[in-house]
Design a protein around this motif. Structure first.
Motif, short mmCIF file in Angstrom:
data_model
loop_
_atom_site.label_atom_id
_atom_site.label_comp_id
_atom_site.label_asym_id
_atom_site.label_seq_id
_atom_site.Cartn_x
_atom_site.Cartn_y
_atom_site.Cartn_z
N PHE A 58 -13.70 6.37 9.70
CA PHE A 58 -13.01 6.43 8.42
C PHE A 58 -12.24 5.13 8.25
O PHE A 58 -11.32 4.83 9.02
N VAL A 59 -12.66 4.31 7.28
CA VAL A 59 -12.00 3.04 6.97
C VAL A 59 -11.00 3.32 5.86
O VAL A 59 -11.39 3.61 4.72
N ALA A 60 -9.72 3.25 6.19
CA ALA A 60 -8.68 3.68 5.25
C ALA A 60 -7.69 2.55 4.99
O ALA A 60 -7.28 1.84 5.92
N GLU A 61 -7.33 2.41 3.75
CA GLU A 61 -6.28 1.45 3.43
C GLU A 61 -4.95 1.92 4.00
O GLU A 61 -4.68 3.12 4.10
N ALA A 62 -4.15 0.95 4.42
CA ALA A 62 -2.76 1.19 4.84
C ALA A 62 -1.98 -0.03 4.36
O ALA A 62 -1.56 -0.87 5.16
N SER A 63 -1.82 -0.11 3.05
CA SER A 63 -1.39 -1.34 2.41
C SER A 63 0.00 -1.80 2.80
O SER A 63 0.27 -3.00 2.85
N PHE A 64 0.90 -0.85 3.06
CA PHE A 64 2.29 -1.19 3.29
C PHE A 64 2.81 -0.51 4.55
O PHE A 64 2.30 0.54 4.96
N PRO A 65 3.84 -1.09 5.18
CA PRO A 65 4.39 -0.50 6.41
C PRO A 65 5.13 0.81 6.13
O PRO A 65 5.46 1.12 4.98
N GLU A 66 5.39 1.55 7.18
CA GLU A 66 6.21 2.75 7.08
C GLU A 66 7.56 2.40 6.42
O GLU A 66 8.15 1.37 6.72
N GLY A 67 8.00 3.27 5.51
CA GLY A 67 9.26 3.03 4.83
C GLY A 67 9.15 2.15 3.60
O GLY A 67 10.14 1.92 2.91
N ALA A 68 7.94 1.64 3.32
CA ALA A 68 7.74 0.77 2.15
C ALA A 68 6.67 1.33 1.23
O ALA A 68 5.92 0.60 0.60
N LYS A 69 6.59 2.65 1.15
CA LYS A 69 5.58 3.34 0.35
C LYS A 69 5.61 2.89 -1.11
O LYS A 69 6.67 2.74 -1.71
N ARG A 70 4.42 2.68 -1.67
CA ARG A 70 4.27 2.37 -3.09
C ARG A 70 3.21 3.30 -3.68
O ARG A 70 2.18 3.56 -3.05
N THR A 71 3.47 3.78 -4.88
CA THR A 71 2.54 4.71 -5.53
C THR A 71 1.16 4.08 -5.66
O THR A 71 1.02 2.91 -6.03
N GLY A 72 0.13 4.86 -5.35
CA GLY A 72 -1.24 4.39 -5.45
C GLY A 72 -1.79 3.81 -4.17
O GLY A 72 -2.96 3.41 -4.14
N HIS A 73 -0.97 3.77 -3.12
CA HIS A 73 -1.40 3.22 -1.84
C HIS A 73 -0.90 4.10 -0.70
O HIS A 73 -0.06 4.98 -0.90
N ASP A 107 1.96 -7.42 8.74
CA ASP A 107 1.75 -8.14 9.99
C ASP A 107 3.03 -8.25 10.82
O ASP A 107 2.99 -8.70 11.97
N GLU A 108 4.14 -7.82 10.26
CA GLU A 108 5.40 -7.80 11.00
C GLU A 108 5.65 -6.43 11.64
O GLU A 108 6.69 -6.22 12.26
N HIS A 109 4.70 -5.52 11.49
CA HIS A 109 4.87 -4.15 11.99
C HIS A 109 3.60 -3.72 12.72
O HIS A 109 2.54 -4.30 12.55
N ASP A 110 3.72 -2.67 13.51
CA ASP A 110 2.57 -2.06 14.19
C ASP A 110 2.06 -0.91 13.34
O ASP A 110 2.73 0.12 13.23
N PRO A 111 0.88 -1.05 12.71
CA PRO A 111 0.37 0.05 11.90
C PRO A 111 -0.29 1.15 12.72
O PRO A 111 -0.44 2.28 12.26
N VAL A 112 -0.71 0.83 13.95
CA VAL A 112 -1.50 1.76 14.75
C VAL A 112 -0.67 2.94 15.23
O VAL A 112 -1.11 4.11 15.16
N ALA A 113 0.53 2.70 15.74
CA ALA A 113 1.33 3.77 16.34
C ALA A 113 1.64 4.89 15.36
O ALA A 113 1.42 6.08 15.67
#
Length: 254
Positions: free
Chosen positions: A180-195, A223-229
């Motif tokens: 499953f190739v999924a977008e994760a456009s923004f880091p945790e705590g920076a949620k934006r509608t549509g992403h 790139d300043e955060h770890d998206p994997v964890a």
């Protein structure tokens, strides 16, 4: 199936990440998923050839996903470089409407010279290729946005979210997917509608029962955060973060 990441970024210029683009070898065909700026140059850099593409499939018509389609069509008609093989461009009905209007100002420069150009409306029928079947599923982004599901002969399944917020359409597209190739456009705590943020992508993968999750479509601040964890915490399965040039094999569960 084999997936080559050509662009793991967005519209934001980045030394590290290009705009969205993926080369997928499915069945006996080569598919280009998305066609953002620089996709064709990166395809050649990684050993591909735009003239050998069988299908171009676009998730929606935002420019970071759609913007280089004119370049592709123009190059395809060049004497001595262009193609004679048919080319299919597939997307939702609203996307194809935009594509038709986009081509109008350029006149014959984006019309085929020596090859058939076929526009395929995924809202009307699945795309049936040589050894694969591709379906589109409406998602929460803009009216043309669709998640994609590619099923290969032999059972391997790849799902691609395109751009989306949390919605049932993504889960439907990714049900039981091997990747499953999924977008994760923004880091945790920076949620934006549509992403999505990574934890949401992981939760959707878990709901869908996907086997592996590849996060992509990173804005520079990611790139300043770890998206994997955070994705792994809500998914429970294997999570990877896409990088330009990454290659992944997609195989059905044994």
């Amino acid at each position: 199936m084999e997936l080559l990441v050509l662009g793991s970024g967005t519209a934001a210029p980045s030394r590290r990440r290009g705009a969205p683009g993926f080369l997928l070898r499915a069945g006996r065909e080569q598919l280009l998923l998305e066609c953002g700026a620089g996709t064709l140059d990166r395809l050649i850099h990684h050993g591909g050839d735009p003239r050998r593409l069988d299908r171009v499939v676009l998730s929606h018509h935002h420019l970071d996903h759609f913007g280089e389609i004119g370049h592709l069509l123009f190059a395809a008609r060049l004497p001595g470089y262009g193609r004679t093989r048919p080319l299919t461009v597939a997307g939702s009905g609203p996307l194809l409407d935009v594509l038709q209007r986009y081509r109008e100002p350029f006149g014959h420069w984006l019309d085929p010279r020596e090859f058939p150009l076929r526009l395929h409306d995924l809202d009307v029928a699945p795309l049936e290729g040589e050894g694969f079947r591709l379906t589109a599923h409406p998602v929460a982004h803009i009216d043309s946005a669709r998640a994609l599901r590619i099923e290969e002969e032999g059972g391997a399944v790849l799902a691609f979210s395109g751009d989306t917020d949390v919605c049932d359409g993504v889960v439907e597209a990714a049900a039981g997917a091997d990747l499953f190739v999924a977008e994760a456009s923004f880091p945790e705590g920076a949620k934006r509608t549509g992403h999505l943020v990574p934890s949401e992508a992981g939760a959707l993968a878990a709901r869908a029962g996907a086997r592996r999750l590849l996060l992509t479509h990173f804005y520079p601040e990611c790139d300043e955060h770890d998206p994997v964890a955070p994705a792994a915490a809500s998914f429970g399965g294997e999570v990877l973060a896409a990088e330009d040039g990454m290659r992944l094999s997609v195989e059905a569960a044994a």
